[in-house]
Every structure is written in C-alpha cells, then in structure tokens.
Design a protein around this motif. Structure first.
Motif, PDB file in Angstrom:
ATOM      1  N   GLY A  72     -35.256 -30.866  35.931  1.00 30.96           N
ATOM      2  CA  GLY A  72     -35.496 -29.569  36.552  1.00 30.96           C
ATOM      3  C   GLY A  72     -34.496 -28.522  36.096  1.00 30.96           C
ATOM      4  O   GLY A  72     -34.650 -27.344  36.367  1.00 30.96           O
ATOM      5  N   ASP A  73     -33.468 -28.942  35.395  1.00 28.54           N
ATOM      6  CA  ASP A  73     -32.403 -28.028  34.950  1.00 28.54           C
ATOM      7  C   ASP A  73     -32.451 -27.916  33.437  1.00 28.54           C
ATOM      8  O   ASP A  73     -32.350 -28.918  32.731  1.00 28.54           O
ATOM      9  CB  ASP A  73     -31.047 -28.566  35.413  1.00 28.54           C
ATOM     10  CG  ASP A  73     -29.909 -27.581  35.213  1.00 28.54           C
ATOM     11  OD1 ASP A  73     -30.072 -26.618  34.437  1.00 28.54           O
ATOM     12  OD2 ASP A  73     -28.845 -27.799  35.828  1.00 28.54           O
ATOM     13  N   HIS A  74     -32.585 -26.702  32.940  1.00 27.55           N
ATOM     14  CA  HIS A  74     -32.647 -26.482  31.496  1.00 27.55           C
ATOM     15  C   HIS A  74     -31.503 -25.592  31.022  1.00 27.55           C
ATOM     16  O   HIS A  74     -31.586 -25.004  29.943  1.00 27.55           O
ATOM     17  CB  HIS A  74     -34.003 -25.878  31.112  1.00 27.55           C
ATOM     18  CG  HIS A  74     -35.140 -26.792  31.409  1.00 27.55           C
ATOM     19  ND1 HIS A  74     -35.532 -27.808  30.569  1.00 27.55           N
ATOM     20  CD2 HIS A  74     -35.955 -26.881  32.489  1.00 27.55           C
ATOM     21  CE1 HIS A  74     -36.544 -28.464  31.101  1.00 27.55           C
ATOM     22  NE2 HIS A  74     -36.815 -27.927  32.276  1.00 27.55           N
ATOM     23  N   SER A  75     -30.449 -25.512  31.816  1.00 28.07           N
ATOM     24  CA  SER A  75     -29.305 -24.683  31.422  1.00 28.07           C
ATOM     25  C   SER A  75     -28.569 -25.341  30.259  1.00 28.07           C
ATOM     26  O   SER A  75     -28.587 -26.564  30.100  1.00 28.07           O
ATOM     27  CB  SER A  75     -28.349 -24.492  32.606  1.00 28.07           C
ATOM     28  OG  SER A  75     -27.726 -25.727  32.933  1.00 28.07           O
ATOM     29  N   SER A  76     -27.907 -24.538  29.456  1.00 25.24           N
ATOM     30  CA  SER A  76     -27.197 -25.086  28.305  1.00 25.24           C
ATOM     31  C   SER A  76     -26.059 -26.003  28.749  1.00 25.24           C
ATOM     32  O   SER A  76     -25.763 -26.994  28.081  1.00 25.24           O
ATOM     33  CB  SER A  76     -26.702 -23.977  27.384  1.00 25.24           C
ATOM     34  OG  SER A  76     -25.866 -23.092  28.086  1.00 25.24           O
ATOM     35  N   PHE A  82     -25.635 -33.671  29.535  1.00 24.28           N
ATOM     36  CA  PHE A  82     -26.594 -34.771  29.469  1.00 24.28           C
ATOM     37  C   PHE A  82     -26.603 -35.388  28.073  1.00 24.28           C
ATOM     38  O   PHE A  82     -26.564 -36.608  27.924  1.00 24.28           O
ATOM     39  CB  PHE A  82     -27.990 -34.264  29.850  1.00 24.28           C
ATOM     40  CG  PHE A  82     -29.044 -35.334  29.880  1.00 24.28           C
ATOM     41  CD1 PHE A  82     -28.984 -36.360  30.809  1.00 24.28           C
ATOM     42  CD2 PHE A  82     -30.094 -35.302  28.984  1.00 24.28           C
ATOM     43  CE1 PHE A  82     -29.959 -37.351  30.845  1.00 24.28           C
ATOM     44  CE2 PHE A  82     -31.079 -36.287  29.005  1.00 24.28           C
ATOM     45  CZ  PHE A  82     -31.004 -37.316  29.940  1.00 24.28           C
ATOM     46  N   ALA A  83     -26.625 -34.557  27.053  1.00 22.37           N
ATOM     47  CA  ALA A  83     -26.619 -35.060  25.675  1.00 22.37           C
ATOM     48  C   ALA A  83     -25.362 -35.873  25.397  1.00 22.37           C
ATOM     49  O   ALA A  83     -25.428 -36.939  24.774  1.00 22.37           O
ATOM     50  CB  ALA A  83     -26.740 -33.903  24.685  1.00 22.37           C
ATOM     51  N   GLN A  84     -24.239 -35.408  25.875  1.00 22.86           N
ATOM     52  CA  GLN A  84     -22.975 -36.129  25.672  1.00 22.86           C
ATOM     53  C   GLN A  84     -23.009 -37.501  26.349  1.00 22.86           C
ATOM     54  O   GLN A  84     -22.621 -38.507  25.756  1.00 22.86           O
ATOM     55  CB  GLN A  84     -21.823 -35.293  26.221  1.00 22.86           C
ATOM     56  CG  GLN A  84     -20.466 -35.918  26.053  1.00 22.86           C
ATOM     57  CD  GLN A  84     -19.365 -35.053  26.645  1.00 22.86           C
ATOM     58  OE1 GLN A  84     -19.598 -34.235  27.539  1.00 22.86           O
ATOM     59  NE2 GLN A  84     -18.166 -35.238  26.151  1.00 22.86           N
TER      60      GLN A  84
END
Length: 159
Positions: A72-76, A82-84
């Motif tokens: 639900g969160d698309h902030s940078s 998340f990627a990390q």
C-alpha cells in the motif's frame, strides 16, 4: 558489438569454462585479440561475471517459490528500505519490481515447505505488506541464463 563479439558472448553464456584458446578458435581469432575483446566486453558491462550454474536439488534447495507482493506504500523511502531488506535475504534468487496488478515478484529457493514458512514469516515481518501470494513450482521445464544473441542485435549503451 560486432558479429565476433556476439559469438564470444554466445559462447561464454553457453559455457564460461571454455579456455581462451577454444573461444578464439571458434570465433576465428588468435588468442590475444580474443582476450582483448573479452576484456572490452567486461569493461563495457556486457559481460557482468562468469559463474557456475548449480542444480538446486543437488544442494538441497529443491523447492522454488514465486512470491507476488502488493504494497500500500509506494514512497521512495519505503521502496528503498524494502529493497534493502529483501536483497539481503539469501533465499531470494530474483527480485523484480513489476507493472500491473502486483508490485514485486520474487523467485525464492528453499529446501522444503518448513523453510519456506520460516522465510514467509521473516518476509511479512520486515515491513507492512498489503498482500503476499505464493506459487510453488512443481517442475522446472525450462531454465536458462543465456539470452538469445542474434547477429543484427545492437547493444543498448549504458548511461
């Protein structure tokens, strides 16, 4: 990349253990110019690395799971964290940001269902996720790491 470069790349994708002499012979060059081409392809980022491909079953990693994730969160800031976290998980073999109805797709390799359950619990505890869907591979019918190299393909230059 010219036709000889494409032949070199195709050969290395098929078998990176080929000797320089074997590659040079197959592409019609002597070893020195062939080696210079390989070095140039590596420096240009076309050849990223040379690795051994392993049978996952032979090392006890027989369960492959494709994991679809919606958030639900698309902030940078969220995406970066998340990627990390996900890239640090050794079970994650591939991690893609997707277009369409899901946000991320993972290919996960684990020994068995119990190991996947532990991975799943760790994943959902990392950050808030809207939906996580797991699909289990029953049989690997085709698996390749080699991209098709056509004679007329022009590489995209890195920016």
């Amino acid at each position: 990349m010219d036709a000889i470069d494409r032949k070199i790349v195709a050969l290395l994708q098929e078998d990176a253990s080929l000797s320089l002499a074997q590659i040079a012979h197959r592409v019609g060059l002597s070893q020195s110019p062939c080696w210079k081409r390989i070095q140039r392809l590596e420096k240009a980022g076309i050849i990223l690395r040379r690795v051994a491909l392993i049978s996952p079953e032979s090392i006890g990693m027989g369960l492959t799971v494709f994991v679809s994730i919606e958030t639900g969160d698309h902030s940078s800031a969220w995406i970066g964290k998340f990627a990390q976290l996900v890239t640090a998980m050794p079970e994650v073999m591939e991690f893609h940001r997707m277009a369409g109805d899901i946000d991320y797709m993972l290919r996960v390799a684990v020994p068995d269902m119990q190991a996947y359950d532990a991975f799943y619990k760790k994943l959902i505890d990392t950050m808030p996720l809207k939906n996580v869907t797991s699909r289990f591979s029953m049989e690997r019918i085709k698996s390749t790491t080699a991209y098709p190299i056509a004679a007329d393909i022009k590489p995209v230059k890195k920016r």
